[in-house]
Design a protein around this motif. Structure first.
Motif, PDB file in Angstrom:
ATOM      1  N   ARG A 204      -0.873  23.561 -24.303  1.00 55.37           N
ATOM      2  CA  ARG A 204      -1.124  22.214 -23.803  1.00 55.37           C
ATOM      3  C   ARG A 204      -2.163  21.491 -24.653  1.00 55.37           C
ATOM      4  NH1 ARG A 204       2.507  19.747 -21.097  1.00 55.37           N
ATOM      5  NH2 ARG A 204       1.162  18.725 -19.592  1.00 55.37           N
ATOM      6  N   LEU A 205      -3.080  22.240 -25.275  1.00 59.07           N
ATOM      7  CA  LEU A 205      -4.044  21.600 -26.180  1.00 59.07           C
ATOM      8  C   LEU A 205      -3.340  21.010 -27.401  1.00 59.07           C
ATOM      9  CD1 LEU A 205      -7.010  24.153 -26.011  1.00 59.07           C
ATOM     10  CD2 LEU A 205      -6.953  21.832 -25.070  1.00 59.07           C
ATOM     11  N   THR A 206      -2.304  21.681 -27.886  1.00 59.66           N
ATOM     12  CA  THR A 206      -1.542  21.108 -29.008  1.00 59.66           C
ATOM     13  C   THR A 206      -0.730  19.902 -28.526  1.00 59.66           C
ATOM     14  OG1 THR A 206       0.376  22.587 -28.736  1.00 59.66           O
ATOM     15  CG2 THR A 206      -1.407  23.351 -30.166  1.00 59.66           C
ATOM     16  N   ASP A 207      -0.253  19.964 -27.271  1.00 60.77           N
ATOM     17  CA  ASP A 207       0.434  18.803 -26.697  1.00 60.77           C
ATOM     18  C   ASP A 207      -0.522  17.615 -26.612  1.00 60.77           C
ATOM     19  OD1 ASP A 207       2.682  20.381 -26.379  1.00 60.77           O
ATOM     20  OD2 ASP A 207       2.361  20.727 -24.235  1.00 60.77           O
ATOM     21  N   LEU A 208      -1.773  17.908 -26.274  1.00 61.09           N
ATOM     22  CA  LEU A 208      -2.775  16.850 -26.180  1.00 61.09           C
ATOM     23  C   LEU A 208      -3.013  16.215 -27.545  1.00 61.09           C
ATOM     24  CD1 LEU A 208      -4.843  15.309 -24.490  1.00 61.09           C
ATOM     25  CD2 LEU A 208      -6.456  17.181 -24.897  1.00 61.09           C
ATOM     26  N   ALA A 209      -3.006  17.027 -28.588  1.00 64.94           N
ATOM     27  CA  ALA A 209      -3.163  16.483 -29.945  1.00 64.94           C
ATOM     28  C   ALA A 209      -2.004  15.548 -30.282  1.00 64.94           C
ATOM     29  CB  ALA A 209      -3.254  17.613 -30.964  1.00 64.94           C
ATOM     30  N   GLU A 210      -0.801  15.891 -29.831  1.00 65.40           N
ATOM     31  CA  GLU A 210       0.357  15.010 -30.049  1.00 65.40           C
ATOM     32  C   GLU A 210       0.184  13.699 -29.277  1.00 65.40           C
ATOM     33  OE1 GLU A 210       3.851  17.257 -29.042  1.00 65.40           O
ATOM     34  OE2 GLU A 210       4.036  18.051 -31.081  1.00 65.40           O
TER      35      GLU A 210
END
Length: 199
Positions: free
Chosen positions: A90-96
């Motif tokens: 989800r942290l990588t989703d947040l970066a997106e």
């Protein structure tokens, strides 16, 4: 509640949202100290006292803008729902998501740097935010270790600090590169190297 009262509340919420949008833009352009409440009011088409009705101080406005970002981010991360590897994903989703909102990323980066000064009105906010972010990320790494999905040589506490630092550093690189840096891709590669499962 009468229809008139409901319309009044809706109008007030819309005005508050407009003020937050304009404040976010101006804080990003001029920084917190360089931004003027009078300019924000003018951009919103209201008087200075009209703005003060919603936000009585500049500090209150800044903290409301930052809280608005947190409300969106918290919905993405929800520690009670996303644990271990899923939280890291989800942290990588947040970066997106951040790659679609340059204004708020710019504001966050500018104000975070200025807030390192103890007398900055957002100093306590960022102090708490980083403490919470690192703690939540450390917990996610520890859960991944419990699940057997974290490489044995990865320490959750160190990994958490590194990941939060990497996220913020990537945001600065992304801004400087005119949004060319692949924030989510770099984060995925970093986390993938720490795990024993597909990521």
């Amino acid at each position: 509640m009468t229809p008139e009262t409901r319309r009044g509340y809706a109008k007030g919420r819309a005005r508050r949202t407009e003020i937050l949008d304009q404040a976010m833009a101006l804080f990003g352009e001029a920084g917190y100290r360089g931004a003027s409440l009078r300019v924000i009011a003018t951009r919103c088409g209201i008087s200075h006292p009209g703005l003060l009705h919603h936000f009585p101080t500049k500090e209150a406005l800044l903290l409301a803008v930052l809280q608005r970002r947190d409300d969106v981010d918290d919905a993405w991360l929800a520690p009670s729902v996303n644990r271990g590897v899923e939280h890291l994903r989800r942290l990588t989703d947040l970066a997106e998501l951040n790659a679609q909102r340059r204004g708020i990323v710019e504001l966050f980066s500018v104000v975070a740097a200025a807030a390192t000064s103890p007398d900055h009105p957002a100093h306590a906010y960022f102090e708490n935010r980083y403490r919470t972010s690192v703690a939540n990320t450390e917990r996610a790494y520890a859960e991944a270790r419990e699940d057997g999905t974290l490489r044995p040589d990865t320490d959750p506490a160190t990994a958490a600090q590194q990941l939060i630092a990497l996220m913020d550093g990537l945001q600065i690189q992304w801004l400087i590169s005119d949004c060319a840096t692949d924030m989510a891709g770099v984060l995925r590669a970093h986390i993938r190297a720490q795990l024993t499962v597909e990521f």
